[in-house]
Design a protein around this motif. Sequence first.
Motif, PDB file in Angstrom:
ATOM      1  N   LYS A 113       0.855  -1.186   0.000  1.00 41.90           N
ATOM      2  CA  LYS A 113       0.000   0.000   0.000  1.00 41.90           C
ATOM      3  C   LYS A 113       0.889   1.234   0.000  1.00 41.90           C
ATOM      4  O   LYS A 113       1.770   1.362   0.856  1.00 41.90           O
ATOM      5  CB  LYS A 113      -0.886  -0.035   1.240  1.00 41.90           C
ATOM      6  CG  LYS A 113      -2.004   0.963   1.222  1.00 41.90           C
ATOM      7  CD  LYS A 113      -3.143   0.472   0.384  1.00 41.90           C
ATOM      8  CE  LYS A 113      -4.164   1.592   0.237  1.00 41.90           C
ATOM      9  NZ  LYS A 113      -5.035   1.369  -0.905  1.00 41.90           N
ATOM     10  N   LYS A 114       0.638   2.101  -0.944  1.00 40.62           N
ATOM     11  CA  LYS A 114       1.421   3.342  -0.975  1.00 40.62           C
ATOM     12  C   LYS A 114       0.554   4.472  -0.466  1.00 40.62           C
ATOM     13  O   LYS A 114      -0.670   4.460  -0.673  1.00 40.62           O
ATOM     14  CB  LYS A 114       1.843   3.658  -2.409  1.00 40.62           C
ATOM     15  CG  LYS A 114       3.029   2.852  -2.882  1.00 40.62           C
ATOM     16  CD  LYS A 114       3.363   3.271  -4.305  1.00 40.62           C
ATOM     17  CE  LYS A 114       4.416   2.395  -4.919  1.00 40.62           C
ATOM     18  NZ  LYS A 114       4.525   2.642  -6.355  1.00 40.62           N
ATOM     19  N   THR A 115       1.186   5.433   0.177  1.00 36.23           N
ATOM     20  CA  THR A 115       0.411   6.587   0.649  1.00 36.23           C
ATOM     21  C   THR A 115      -0.045   7.390  -0.561  1.00 36.23           C
ATOM     22  O   THR A 115       0.622   7.424  -1.588  1.00 36.23           O
ATOM     23  CB  THR A 115       1.254   7.487   1.555  1.00 36.23           C
ATOM     24  OG1 THR A 115       2.445   7.817   0.837  1.00 36.23           O
ATOM     25  CG2 THR A 115       1.590   6.787   2.848  1.00 36.23           C
ATOM     26  N   ASN A 116      -1.156   8.061  -0.388  1.00 40.61           N
ATOM     27  CA  ASN A 116      -1.694   8.853  -1.480  1.00 40.61           C
ATOM     28  C   ASN A 116      -0.903  10.152  -1.656  1.00 40.61           C
ATOM     29  O   ASN A 116      -0.685  10.617  -2.765  1.00 40.61           O
ATOM     30  CB  ASN A 116      -3.158   9.144  -1.215  1.00 40.61           C
ATOM     31  CG  ASN A 116      -3.887   9.516  -2.478  1.00 40.61           C
ATOM     32  OD1 ASN A 116      -3.372   9.311  -3.570  1.00 40.61           O
ATOM     33  ND2 ASN A 116      -5.073  10.047  -2.336  1.00 40.61           N
ATOM     34  N   LEU A 117      -0.465  10.713  -0.550  1.00 39.38           N
ATOM     35  CA  LEU A 117       0.243  12.001  -0.608  1.00 39.38           C
ATOM     36  C   LEU A 117       1.742  11.794  -0.440  1.00 39.38           C
ATOM     37  O   LEU A 117       2.172  10.970   0.363  1.00 39.38           O
ATOM     38  CB  LEU A 117      -0.268  12.918   0.504  1.00 39.38           C
ATOM     39  CG  LEU A 117      -1.700  13.428   0.374  1.00 39.38           C
ATOM     40  CD1 LEU A 117      -2.069  14.227   1.602  1.00 39.38           C
ATOM     41  CD2 LEU A 117      -1.879  14.256  -0.867  1.00 39.38           C
ATOM     42  N   VAL A 118       2.487  12.512  -1.220  1.00 40.33           N
ATOM     43  CA  VAL A 118       3.950  12.490  -1.061  1.00 40.33           C
ATOM     44  C   VAL A 118       4.467  13.934  -0.982  1.00 40.33           C
ATOM     45  O   VAL A 118       3.792  14.877  -1.419  1.00 40.33           O
ATOM     46  CB  VAL A 118       4.666  11.753  -2.219  1.00 40.33           C
ATOM     47  CG1 VAL A 118       4.528  10.272  -2.071  1.00 40.33           C
ATOM     48  CG2 VAL A 118       4.146  12.213  -3.552  1.00 40.33           C
ATOM     49  N   TRP A 119       5.629  14.062  -0.449  1.00 40.98           N
ATOM     50  CA  TRP A 119       6.208  15.400  -0.269  1.00 40.98           C
ATOM     51  C   TRP A 119       6.845  15.869  -1.571  1.00 40.98           C
ATOM     52  O   TRP A 119       7.630  15.148  -2.175  1.00 40.98           O
ATOM     53  CB  TRP A 119       7.243  15.350   0.854  1.00 40.98           C
ATOM     54  CG  TRP A 119       7.891  16.669   1.100  1.00 40.98           C
ATOM     55  CD1 TRP A 119       9.159  17.026   0.775  1.00 40.98           C
ATOM     56  CD2 TRP A 119       7.284  17.797   1.712  1.00 40.98           C
ATOM     57  NE1 TRP A 119       9.402  18.310   1.151  1.00 40.98           N
ATOM     58  CE2 TRP A 119       8.252  18.825   1.734  1.00 40.98           C
ATOM     59  CE3 TRP A 119       6.021  18.058   2.244  1.00 40.98           C
ATOM     60  CZ2 TRP A 119       8.001  20.076   2.269  1.00 40.98           C
ATOM     61  CZ3 TRP A 119       5.776  19.304   2.777  1.00 40.98           C
ATOM     62  CH2 TRP A 119       6.751  20.304   2.780  1.00 40.98           C
TER      63      TRP A 119
ATOM     64  N   TRP B 263       2.731  18.866   0.453  1.00 43.71           N
ATOM     65  CA  TRP B 263       2.274  17.505   0.207  1.00 43.71           C
ATOM     66  C   TRP B 263       1.351  17.510  -1.001  1.00 43.71           C
ATOM     67  O   TRP B 263       0.428  18.304  -1.064  1.00 43.71           O
ATOM     68  CB  TRP B 263       1.526  16.956   1.429  1.00 43.71           C
ATOM     69  CG  TRP B 263       2.425  16.706   2.584  1.00 43.71           C
ATOM     70  CD1 TRP B 263       2.695  17.572   3.587  1.00 43.71           C
ATOM     71  CD2 TRP B 263       3.179  15.537   2.830  1.00 43.71           C
ATOM     72  NE1 TRP B 263       3.585  17.033   4.460  1.00 43.71           N
ATOM     73  CE2 TRP B 263       3.896  15.758   4.017  1.00 43.71           C
ATOM     74  CE3 TRP B 263       3.349  14.326   2.167  1.00 43.71           C
ATOM     75  CZ2 TRP B 263       4.749  14.806   4.562  1.00 43.71           C
ATOM     76  CZ3 TRP B 263       4.185  13.384   2.720  1.00 43.71           C
ATOM     77  CH2 TRP B 263       4.879  13.623   3.901  1.00 43.71           C
TER      78      TRP B 263
ATOM     79  N   ARG C 239      -0.500  14.961  -4.274  1.00 43.35           N
ATOM     80  CA  ARG C 239      -0.870  13.602  -4.660  1.00 43.35           C
ATOM     81  C   ARG C 239       0.263  12.915  -5.406  1.00 43.35           C
ATOM     82  O   ARG C 239       1.022  13.565  -6.123  1.00 43.35           O
ATOM     83  CB  ARG C 239      -2.106  13.626  -5.548  1.00 43.35           C
ATOM     84  CG  ARG C 239      -3.365  13.283  -4.807  1.00 43.35           C
ATOM     85  CD  ARG C 239      -4.536  13.557  -5.681  1.00 43.35           C
ATOM     86  NE  ARG C 239      -4.530  14.951  -6.112  1.00 43.35           N
ATOM     87  CZ  ARG C 239      -5.618  15.686  -6.266  1.00 43.35           C
ATOM     88  NH1 ARG C 239      -6.771  15.169  -6.033  1.00 43.35           N
ATOM     89  NH2 ARG C 239      -5.540  16.949  -6.647  1.00 43.35           N
ATOM     90  N   ARG C 240       0.317  11.606  -5.275  1.00 38.72           N
ATOM     91  CA  ARG C 240       1.376  10.844  -5.926  1.00 38.72           C
ATOM     92  C   ARG C 240       1.160  10.791  -7.439  1.00 38.72           C
ATOM     93  O   ARG C 240       2.084  10.674  -8.224  1.00 38.72           O
ATOM     94  CB  ARG C 240       1.368   9.418  -5.378  1.00 38.72           C
ATOM     95  CG  ARG C 240       2.561   8.589  -5.793  1.00 38.72           C
ATOM     96  CD  ARG C 240       2.402   7.180  -5.306  1.00 38.72           C
ATOM     97  NE  ARG C 240       2.581   7.106  -3.855  1.00 38.72           N
ATOM     98  CZ  ARG C 240       3.767   7.006  -3.264  1.00 38.72           C
ATOM     99  NH1 ARG C 240       4.856   6.978  -3.983  1.00 38.72           N
ATOM    100  NH2 ARG C 240       3.870   6.931  -1.964  1.00 38.72           N
TER     101      ARG C 240
END
Lengths: 347, 308
Positions: A127-133, A140, A142-143
């Motif tokens: 599972k990957k997070t939806n938000l990335v830096w 932050w 969206r990916r």
Amino acid sequence: MAACSVEELLAKAEQEEAEKLKSITVLKELELDFDIGNLLACDKNRIESRDFREQKKEDFLRSLARDNTQLLINEIWKQPTERVEEAIVAKLPEPTIPLPREKPPPKPRPPTRWEQFAKLKGIQKKKKTNLVWDETAKEWRRRWGYKRANDNTKDWMAEVPETADPNEDQFAKRIKAKKERVAKNEFNRLKNIARAQKVKVPGVGLTPKTKQSKDELGRAVSVAKTSTASMGRFQDSLPKEKRAKNTGKKRKFEPLIGDFSNERQKQLELLKVMDSKKPKLDITKAVNKQMREDDREEAAARHKKGKKGRQGNMSGKPRGKGGKGKGGRPAGGRPGGGKKKGKPGKH
Amino acid sequence: MTQLGGVIKPKTKRSKRFLESRAPKLTETEKSAMIMKGGNTSETVTRALKDIYSLKKPNAVLYKKKNITRPFEDSTSLEFFSKKTDCSLFLFGSHNKKRPNNLIFGRLFDFHVLDMIELGIEKYVSLSDIKVSKFPEGTKPMLIFAGEAFDTDNEHKRLKSLLIDFFRGPTVSAVRLAGLEHVLHFTALDGKIFMRSYKCLLKKSGCRTPRIELEEIGPSFDFVLRRTHLASDDLYKLAHRQPKALKPKKKKNISHDAFGTKFGRVHMQKQDLSKLQTRKMKGLRKRKGEVVDEEQDAEAPKAAKVES
């Protein structure tokens, strides 16, 4: 006096109770079958057709319906009740009577090729997070998708690799690569569907891959060459081109007229065979016949020996006895792999 | 490419939702019915169709135009309409000299005809002929079947199943008691089937359960059974097959005896009795060098009684 009145009162109360119940009880010979989940009752009792004819038809049916409805209502009222928004609601159990479905139950989606492979290798989804830096925007994001983080499609400048052609447009290259990836994905999706549906897909031509093998390229060339209106008859071949492998044989026929000498020879040969009294010797057939005869003889010999010989039948055939002892057969008459029923020890 | 070997890929979200609503489901929604008339219909049949439509209303489609088909001879057009409207029940009305006032009740499984039963109307009283107050639309009716024919005769049995399927309405978890207003009563008698529709009046009886009085509201039919087309046993069984996910899971290690007492089976590991601490005494103290012979009881897990 007082005691008497109490008894009287009790009796009266009892009677009243019985009268109350009387209005809602119905006597039936056989009890009804209920399916409260469907609000359904089945009355198996025999209906006297004489009663039906004597009474007025509608009245008879109505009284029958009333009795049955009363029984059904009694049964429904036994269910646990609840108060929902000032209405009394009875909870119904699940329907019990089996009814056919409308459509067959849904089938699970067949696994894709990747899913099969992942299962085999034990690869699990992460599972990957939806938000990335986003480093550049310092926030932050969206990916993926609109306003994604670290968006490399929005770059205003692209590096030209040292090995690349300096005149090549790197932006166009990236767009093309993306389009190809999308096309490949779509092709894989369709292949998965086709596999699930057991439909044959054309496996010829160039299928999208990162690198085609020499074999595949060769096959693609031969397919492309024959894909003309004249089945590739007028296609020129390259100077050092080899004939494509596994393309199938083409039947060739003798010309209808001409080459008389060849034809005459063939006819004469045929006549010679037909004319001769000697039978033609078929070597394989003869050898097989001989072998079968030997077998039969051997079996007869074993049978004569009696039951003693049969005991050891399973453990192994008499090996050394039959094999080398009999040499009286034509030396060159061994079948060239046609019949496998030889004895152990003779091969 | 949107279609490949019967696989349709929706192009929009809306069409995706539509396709999902049509796809087979684990727990199915109520079956809907299409009500249509054949090439020729009498007034009786037309009104009967309309009345049955009003009984079935939120889950029914009434076809306005004629459909010149004969379901018993060729059911392809029915299957086509079923696919188009996503209906798995149908009612087909027709009228001709050989079979006057004809109604065909039927149902489909996987868009193929499962059962068809032809009923001839002998006597008919319409919903509008009886001038009384009716029940609200979409009321779940109470269904009652009377007569031993519904239990003995094969065709009647199938007819009963079909009528339940047709009229039962949605499957609900709870029902408002005051809303039980409509009774459909089917009586099989003397080779005829009497369908009556009553309004149910709940009267005070003095105790909790009310006394019932019935008032006829129509439509009422006197049917005779004509041709039938029943599904083969294989197909019928296949149509009844429930998906595995719907079957209740078996609870392990719980059993009940004849009196309804609940037993639970408890699995325990074998106890090491050599380390069991008994009363400490000088005489029982272990000495050095003495071999303790281990005694192990091999016992099966016992059934322990659990308070239920």
